[in-house]
Every structure is written in structure tokens, then in C-alpha cells.
Scaffold this motif. Structure first.
Motif, mmCIF file in Angstrom:
data_model
loop_
_atom_site.group_PDB
_atom_site.id
_atom_site.type_symbol
_atom_site.label_atom_id
_atom_site.label_comp_id
_atom_site.label_asym_id
_atom_site.label_seq_id
_atom_site.Cartn_x
_atom_site.Cartn_y
_atom_site.Cartn_z
ATOM 1 N N THR A 104 -4.940 8.574 -16.589
ATOM 2 C CA THR A 104 -3.893 7.606 -16.263
ATOM 3 C C THR A 104 -3.975 7.263 -14.785
ATOM 4 O O THR A 104 -3.932 8.162 -13.937
ATOM 5 C CB THR A 104 -2.499 8.172 -16.584
ATOM 6 O OG1 THR A 104 -2.436 8.513 -17.965
ATOM 7 C CG2 THR A 104 -1.414 7.135 -16.268
ATOM 8 N N PRO A 105 -4.106 5.982 -14.431
ATOM 9 C CA PRO A 105 -4.222 5.627 -13.006
ATOM 10 C C PRO A 105 -2.942 5.920 -12.238
ATOM 11 O O PRO A 105 -1.838 5.684 -12.720
ATOM 12 C CB PRO A 105 -4.525 4.125 -13.040
ATOM 13 C CG PRO A 105 -4.024 3.650 -14.365
ATOM 14 C CD PRO A 105 -4.186 4.794 -15.318
ATOM 15 N N ARG A 106 -3.114 6.442 -11.040
ATOM 16 C CA ARG A 106 -1.972 6.733 -10.183
ATOM 17 C C ARG A 106 -1.395 5.461 -9.556
ATOM 18 O O ARG A 106 -0.216 5.414 -9.182
ATOM 19 C CB ARG A 106 -2.391 7.664 -9.042
ATOM 20 C CG ARG A 106 -2.812 9.062 -9.466
ATOM 21 C CD ARG A 106 -3.404 9.798 -8.277
ATOM 22 N NE ARG A 106 -3.823 11.151 -8.574
ATOM 23 C CZ ARG A 106 -3.092 12.246 -8.328
ATOM 24 N NH1 ARG A 106 -1.901 12.112 -7.790
ATOM 25 N NH2 ARG A 106 -3.557 13.437 -8.623
ATOM 26 N N PHE A 107 -2.271 4.447 -9.388
ATOM 27 C CA PHE A 107 -1.891 3.242 -8.676
ATOM 28 C C PHE A 107 -2.271 2.021 -9.510
ATOM 29 O O PHE A 107 -2.698 2.156 -10.661
ATOM 30 C CB PHE A 107 -2.573 3.213 -7.303
ATOM 31 C CG PHE A 107 -2.332 4.448 -6.477
ATOM 32 C CD1 PHE A 107 -1.169 4.599 -5.747
ATOM 33 C CD2 PHE A 107 -3.280 5.478 -6.436
ATOM 34 C CE1 PHE A 107 -0.940 5.745 -4.989
ATOM 35 C CE2 PHE A 107 -3.067 6.622 -5.686
ATOM 36 C CZ PHE A 107 -1.887 6.762 -4.963
ATOM 37 N N ASP A 108 -2.113 0.835 -8.924
ATOM 38 C CA ASP A 108 -2.377 -0.413 -9.658
ATOM 39 C C ASP A 108 -3.629 -1.126 -9.171
ATOM 40 O O ASP A 108 -3.942 -2.213 -9.658
ATOM 41 C CB ASP A 108 -1.157 -1.337 -9.531
ATOM 42 C CG ASP A 108 0.095 -0.700 -10.107
ATOM 43 O OD1 ASP A 108 0.091 -0.366 -11.311
ATOM 44 O OD2 ASP A 108 1.070 -0.503 -9.344
ATOM 45 N N GLY A 109 -4.335 -0.543 -8.239
ATOM 46 C CA GLY A 109 -5.554 -1.140 -7.736
ATOM 47 C C GLY A 109 -5.859 -0.622 -6.343
ATOM 48 O O GLY A 109 -5.105 0.187 -5.783
ATOM 49 N N VAL A 110 -6.981 -1.092 -5.798
ATOM 50 C CA VAL A 110 -7.386 -0.640 -4.463
ATOM 51 C C VAL A 110 -7.887 -1.804 -3.625
ATOM 52 O O VAL A 110 -8.399 -2.797 -4.140
ATOM 53 C CB VAL A 110 -8.496 0.437 -4.537
ATOM 54 C CG1 VAL A 110 -8.007 1.674 -5.267
ATOM 55 C CG2 VAL A 110 -9.772 -0.105 -5.178
ATOM 56 N N MET A 111 -7.731 -1.655 -2.325
ATOM 57 C CA MET A 111 -8.399 -2.495 -1.349
ATOM 58 C C MET A 111 -9.411 -1.614 -0.623
ATOM 59 O O MET A 111 -9.163 -0.423 -0.398
ATOM 60 C CB MET A 111 -7.401 -3.098 -0.355
ATOM 61 C CG MET A 111 -6.370 -4.012 -1.009
ATOM 62 S SD MET A 111 -5.133 -4.649 0.175
ATOM 63 C CE MET A 111 -6.133 -5.825 1.110
ATOM 64 N N ILE A 112 -10.564 -2.186 -0.277
ATOM 65 C CA ILE A 112 -11.627 -1.444 0.392
ATOM 66 C C ILE A 112 -11.791 -2.007 1.805
ATOM 67 O O ILE A 112 -11.797 -3.222 2.001
ATOM 68 C CB ILE A 112 -12.963 -1.571 -0.374
ATOM 69 C CG1 ILE A 112 -12.803 -1.102 -1.825
ATOM 70 C CG2 ILE A 112 -14.062 -0.786 0.337
ATOM 71 C CD1 ILE A 112 -12.482 0.356 -1.993
ATOM 72 N N PHE A 113 -11.928 -1.119 2.781
ATOM 73 C CA PHE A 113 -12.106 -1.599 4.151
ATOM 74 C C PHE A 113 -13.189 -0.811 4.870
ATOM 75 O O PHE A 113 -13.451 0.356 4.588
ATOM 76 C CB PHE A 113 -10.798 -1.580 4.940
ATOM 77 C CG PHE A 113 -10.064 -0.268 5.000
ATOM 78 C CD1 PHE A 113 -10.220 0.576 6.088
ATOM 79 C CD2 PHE A 113 -9.184 0.114 4.001
ATOM 80 C CE1 PHE A 113 -9.529 1.773 6.179
ATOM 81 C CE2 PHE A 113 -8.475 1.311 4.066
ATOM 82 C CZ PHE A 113 -8.655 2.147 5.158
ATOM 83 N N ALA A 114 -13.843 -1.509 5.796
ATOM 84 C CA ALA A 114 -14.948 -0.931 6.559
ATOM 85 C C ALA A 114 -14.449 -0.456 7.915
ATOM 86 O O ALA A 114 -13.484 -0.992 8.471
ATOM 87 C CB ALA A 114 -16.047 -1.982 6.751
ATOM 88 N N PHE A 115 -15.123 0.556 8.443
ATOM 89 C CA PHE A 115 -14.798 1.103 9.761
ATOM 90 C C PHE A 115 -15.752 0.552 10.809
ATOM 91 O O PHE A 115 -16.972 0.502 10.603
ATOM 92 C CB PHE A 115 -14.898 2.628 9.737
ATOM 93 C CG PHE A 115 -13.955 3.282 8.765
ATOM 94 C CD1 PHE A 115 -12.590 3.231 8.974
ATOM 95 C CD2 PHE A 115 -14.436 3.936 7.642
ATOM 96 C CE1 PHE A 115 -11.705 3.820 8.089
ATOM 97 C CE2 PHE A 115 -13.565 4.539 6.745
ATOM 98 C CZ PHE A 115 -12.207 4.483 6.966
ATOM 99 N N ILE B 256 0.825 -1.202 0.000
ATOM 100 C CA ILE B 256 0.000 0.000 0.000
ATOM 101 C C ILE B 256 0.864 1.259 0.000
ATOM 102 O O ILE B 256 1.777 1.412 0.815
ATOM 103 C CB ILE B 256 -0.939 0.003 1.223
ATOM 104 C CG1 ILE B 256 -1.809 -1.264 1.229
ATOM 105 C CG2 ILE B 256 -1.796 1.260 1.223
ATOM 106 C CD1 ILE B 256 -2.642 -1.485 -0.012
ATOM 107 N N ALA B 257 0.526 2.172 -0.927
ATOM 108 C CA ALA B 257 1.258 3.430 -1.048
ATOM 109 C C ALA B 257 0.526 4.608 -0.422
ATOM 110 O O ALA B 257 1.144 5.641 -0.140
ATOM 111 C CB ALA B 257 1.526 3.728 -2.525
ATOM 112 N N HIS B 258 -0.787 4.459 -0.209
ATOM 113 C CA HIS B 258 -1.597 5.593 0.247
ATOM 114 C C HIS B 258 -2.938 5.055 0.720
ATOM 115 O O HIS B 258 -3.325 3.935 0.361
ATOM 116 C CB HIS B 258 -1.778 6.575 -0.918
ATOM 117 C CG HIS B 258 -2.438 7.874 -0.553
ATOM 118 N ND1 HIS B 258 -2.039 8.646 0.509
ATOM 119 C CD2 HIS B 258 -3.479 8.546 -1.140
ATOM 120 C CE1 HIS B 258 -2.785 9.742 0.564
ATOM 121 N NE2 HIS B 258 -3.679 9.696 -0.409
#
Length: 285
Positions: A269-280, A233-235
Motif C-alpha cells: 500500500t503506497p504511503r503517499f500519492d506520488g513523488v517529485m525528483i530533484f537533482a543536487f 510535500i509531506a516528506h
């Protein structure tokens, strides 16, 4: 009703309820804007204001979203939380500056608190792994340093990536967190973790995906070039209302709110290569 508005009998109640809801939301938004900025507050000031969030926003997720909006404009400083002792003497809890992870952690701690001291104690519960006695004690080596690790195993930020797409549409990555290609640790923690993480690839990041999300969720941005360092993870940030991201941004040097798709696909152009989603989730939920 004003004379100029002619409504059929069947529409009067729904319209009244709509106006009540609309004006109520606007009133709460306006209230946030009347508050002094969080990065200007003393500990006592914070302790006076934060209980009011509970009264205005009784529900946990509504309160978290409102608090996150209040943090917009916070000056950026990377790696700004510590243990108040060496090797990282930065404060355990602070609101004067933020980075992407700190924005999430301080928000979660604050909205479950009614004073500065309680927020600090909650931050400790969220930011540190428990010891053998089940207690969270501030320690550099017990900190949740890796976002992937935190959203897999920390109950406050739970990975829900697999809820939105079939497994065959997700990317999967086997990785040893905190272990570089040469076998050395990325951080000197005497800790590594072998795991598999799933993430949503760029071609699946669409407005249709956003429309499936809850009103507030966490988003962690995957950078495949980091894998060789034992990182994924970068951000990270918060997506609100299925549209916008609130995040502490090094690029903009503060916490900002902006359209998620515009941010992610900069000039298409995408900044990243994908995302993970998380709940609070609240503590002890």
C-alpha cells in the motif's frame, strides 16, 4: 593472480581493474564506518573530519552520498533548524539531530565545506532566499519553508521530475503554496506562490523508474490531502544507487537507509500519492 585462478589473456586487465575498483569502494565504505558518529562531534571535531571527505571523495555527488551514509543513525527531531533568534531560536546549522529536510540541507552544506563555520555559511546560502541585494541573510520569512518552492526555484535542489516520464504520464497540480482553502496563510509569512507542479503517480513508481535515476537524487513525497492547506510535500529524502532511500524518519526516530520500494509500498500500500525528483547541485555551479 593466485594460482587457482585461471584467466585467459584477454581477461587479465579487466579483472585487475575490477578488483581495484571493488576494493577501493570497500575501503572507502570501511573508512566511513571508522569515523565517530556526526551527532557526537564538537565543532572542532567536525572541522578536522570534513576536509577528509574531500580527499576521499573528490567528486561532489560521491561526497554527498558518502556524507549521507555517515549521517545514518542521527537522532530525529522535527523542525530543528532556526535563526538563533525569535521566532525560531534553534541553531542555523547542527548535526546532533535531524529531520527530513535538515538531512538534505546539512549534507549539501557540509560537503561543500572544510570547517564548521564554512558549513554554517553554506547552509545560510542554501536555506534562505536572497534579498534585493542578492544576499542570503537568516530570517524566518526568507527561509525556503516549502519543499515544492525550493525544488522549483533553489538552484541547489532542482526539479527534474519531467525528465523521466512523458508529460501525459505525470500528474499536474495547480496550487497556491501557503494558502489554505479559506484564504488564510498556512504559515505567517506574508507570502504565497501560485504554481503548477508535476509529480509521478503511484502506478508509475517502479523499479524501472528507479533504474533511470542518477546515483544520488532527491525525492519529495506528495500528499494530495495536503493540497487544501497550501502544501504538496509531506516528506523528502535521498535515493542512492537506484535502490535505497536515506532519510531522517519520524517513524523510525532516526536517519535510516532502507529499500525504497519496500518503504514506499508498505504492505503493498503506497504511503503517499506520488513523488517529485530533484537533482543536487553545488553552490555557484
Amino acid at each position: 593472480m593466485e594460482k587457482g585462478i585461471k584467466l585467459g589473456r584477454n581477461y587479465t586487465l579487466p579483472m585487475i581493474l575490477f578488483f581495484i575498483y571493488q576494493f577501493g569502494c570497500e575501503s572507502k565504505e570501511e573508512w566511513i564506518n571508522t569515523l565517530p558518529k556526526p551527532w557526537t562531534l564538537s565543532e572542532n571535531d567536525f572541522s578536522e573530519i570534513v576536509p577528509k571527505f574531500h580527499k576521499k571523495f573528490p567528486k561532489f555527488h560521491d561526497r554527498l552520498k558518502a556524507f549521507s551514509k555517515w549521517q545514518i543513525g542521527t537522532p530525529y527531531k522535527i523542525f530543528c533548524l532556526g535563526e538563533e533568534v525569535q521566532p525560531d531560536p534553534d541553531p542555523i546549522f547542527r548535526l546532533d539531530v535531524s529531520d527530513c529536510t535538515v538531512h538534505i540541507l546539512t549534507g549539501l552544506a557540509s560537503v561543500q565545506s572544510k570547517s564548521w563555520d564554512e558549513a554554517k555559511e553554506n547552509l545560510i546560502q542554501i536555506h534562505y532566499k536572497t534579498n534585493n541585494e542578492g544576499k542570503s541573510i537568516p530570517s524566518y520569512k526568507r527561509r525556503w519553508h516549502f519543499t515544492t518552492d525550493r525544488i522549483q526555484d533553489n538552484l541547489s535542489t532542482q526539479d527534474i521530475t519531467s525528465s523521466f516520464l512523458p508529460d501525459n504520464q505525470l500528474k499536474k497540480q495547480k496550487i497556491i503554496l501557503n494558502q489554505k482553502e479559506n484564504g488564510d496563510e498556512f504559515l505567517e509569512l506574508d507570502w504565497t506562490k501560485k504554481t503548477t507542479a508535476r509529480y509521478i503517480p503511484n502506478d508509475k513508481i517502479t523499479t524501472d523508474l528507479l533504474n533511470k535515476l542518477p546515483a544520488i537524487v532527491g525525492v519529495a513525497f506528495v500528499k494530495e490531502s495536503y493540497f487544501k492547506m497550501g502544501l504538496m510535500i509531506a516528506h523528502e529524502g535521498m535515493i542512492i544507487d537506484q535502490k535505497d532511500i536515506i532519510h531522517a524518519s519520524q517513524e523510525f526516530n532516526q536517519t535510516v537507509r532502507m529499500d525504497f520500494m519496500d518503504y514506499y509500498f508498505k504492505k503493498n500500500t503506497p504511503r503517499f500519492d506520488g513523488v517529485m525528483i530533484f537533482a543536487f547541485h553545488p553552490l555557484e555551479s
